[in-house]
Scaffold this motif. Structure first.
Motif, PDB file in Angstrom:
ATOM      1  N   ARG A   1      45.699  39.730  35.069  1.00  9.46           N
ATOM      2  CA  ARG A   1      45.085  41.049  34.982  1.00  9.46           C
ATOM      3  C   ARG A   1      45.135  41.771  36.324  1.00  9.46           C
ATOM      4  O   ARG A   1      45.398  42.959  36.398  1.00  9.46           O
ATOM      5  N   TRP A   2      44.904  41.054  37.403  1.00  9.94           N
ATOM      6  CA  TRP A   2      44.856  41.647  38.739  1.00  9.94           C
ATOM      7  C   TRP A   2      46.239  42.122  39.186  1.00  9.94           C
ATOM      8  O   TRP A   2      46.366  43.180  39.781  1.00  9.94           O
ATOM      9  N   SER A   3      47.284  41.354  38.877  1.00  6.21           N
ATOM     10  CA  SER A   3      48.636  41.758  39.285  1.00  6.21           C
ATOM     11  C   SER A   3      49.098  42.993  38.514  1.00  6.21           C
ATOM     12  O   SER A   3      49.868  43.790  39.037  1.00  6.21           O
ATOM     13  N   GLN A   4      48.622  43.175  37.295  1.00  8.91           N
ATOM     14  CA  GLN A   4      48.980  44.376  36.544  1.00  8.91           C
ATOM     15  C   GLN A   4      48.281  45.604  37.114  1.00  8.91           C
ATOM     16  O   GLN A   4      48.839  46.698  37.120  1.00  8.91           O
ATOM     17  N   LYS A   5      47.049  45.437  37.622  1.00  8.53           N
ATOM     18  CA  LYS A   5      46.303  46.571  38.153  1.00  8.53           C
ATOM     19  C   LYS A   5      46.700  46.922  39.577  1.00  8.53           C
ATOM     20  O   LYS A   5      46.447  48.038  40.018  1.00  8.53           O
ATOM     21  N   GLN A   6      47.306  45.974  40.308  1.00  8.15           N
ATOM     22  CA  GLN A   6      47.605  46.221  41.716  1.00  8.15           C
ATOM     23  C   GLN A   6      48.810  47.137  41.841  1.00  8.15           C
ATOM     24  O   GLN A   6      49.925  46.750  41.580  1.00  8.15           O
ATOM     25  N   ARG A   7      48.537  48.352  42.285  1.00 10.72           N
ATOM     26  CA  ARG A   7      49.627  49.269  42.601  1.00 10.72           C
ATOM     27  C   ARG A   7      49.877  49.218  44.098  1.00 10.72           C
ATOM     28  O   ARG A   7      50.994  49.198  44.547  1.00 10.72           O
ATOM     29  N   GLY A   8      48.819  49.238  44.851  1.00  7.21           N
ATOM     30  CA  GLY A   8      48.899  49.091  46.290  1.00  7.21           C
ATOM     31  C   GLY A   8      47.766  48.194  46.714  1.00  7.21           C
ATOM     32  O   GLY A   8      46.639  48.353  46.289  1.00  7.21           O
TER      33      GLY A   8
END
Length: 176
Positions: A123-130
Motif C-alpha cells: 500500500r505504501w509503495s503505491q502511495k509514494q510519489r515522492g
C-alpha cells in the motif's frame, strides 16, 4: 485479527528510504509482558517505562503493607498490576517511540507481522510519489495543516463553478 501500527523515524533523524528501520507494533495483549514485566521492558528498551514500573510497584507494595494488608492480597494486587502491564505494553512501546520523535505512518490489520509488513509496503509503495512529500503520514504533535503551506492536501480551495455558487445562498451583492 491483530492490528499493527507502523512507525518511522522522523525525517530529521533518518531518511524515509531506510525502510528497514520501520517498526511494527502489535496492538493487544502481550503475554510475556505480563509474566516477565521488567525483563520485557528491558528487552524492548523502554527505560522510562521500566523506571516508572519499578517506582509505582514499590510504592504500591509499600502502601499496601503499611496498611496491614496480608501477603496473599498483595500478591493478588501485583497480579492485577502484571495483567495491566500485559494490556498496556503496546501503548507503552508506542509512547516511547513518539517520545523519540518517531511518527506513526499507518495502521495495518494482518494475521502476523510478516503479513502486516507485506500489506503495508504494498500500500505504501503505491502511495509514494515522492519520498520527501509524505502527506499521508500521521505526524503526532506537529502543527495542523494550513492552507498557506504549499504541498498540503488542501492548499488550494476548489474552483468556483462558472455559473456562480450552487446552493441556497446567492452570490454576494446579487439580486434577491
Amino acid at each position: 485479527m491483530p492490528v499493527y501500527t507502523v512507525h518511522a523515524p522522523s525525517p530529521a533523524g533518518a531518511d524515509l528510504r531506510a525502510t528497514d528501520k520501520f517498526v511494527f507494533v502489535r496492538d493487544g495483549f502481550h503475554f510475556w509482558a505480563m509474566v516477565f514485566g521488567p525483563f520485557w521492558l528491558l528487552w524492548n528498551r523502554l527505560w522510562l517505562a521500566l523506571i516508572g514500573w519499578v517506582v509505582v510497584l514499590a510504592a504500591f507494595d509499600a502502601g499496601l503493607s503499611s496498611l496491614g494488608v496480608g501477603r496473599s492480597a498483595i500478591f493478588f494486587a501485583n497480579t492485577i498490576v502484571a495483567l495491566l502491564m500485559g494490556f498496556e505494553a503496546s501503548s507503552l512501546r508506542r509512547w516511547t517511540l513518539s517520545r523519540g520523535k518517531w511518527r506513526q505512518l499507518d495502521v495495518v490489520i494482518a494475521d502476523d507481522e510478516d503479513t502486516a509488513e507485506r500489506r503495508f509496503f504494498e500500500r505504501w509503495s503505491q502511495k509514494q510519489r515522492g519520498i520527501v512529500n509524505d502527506q499521508w503520514a500521521v505526524d503526532r504533535g506537529g502543527p495542523p495543516p494550513t492552507r498557506g503551506v504549499p504541498g498540503q492536501q488542501f492548499s488550494n480551495p476548489p474552483p468556483i463553478p462558472a455559473g456562480g455558487i450552487i446552493g441556497l445562498f446567492p452570490e454576494p451583492g446579487g439580486s434577491r
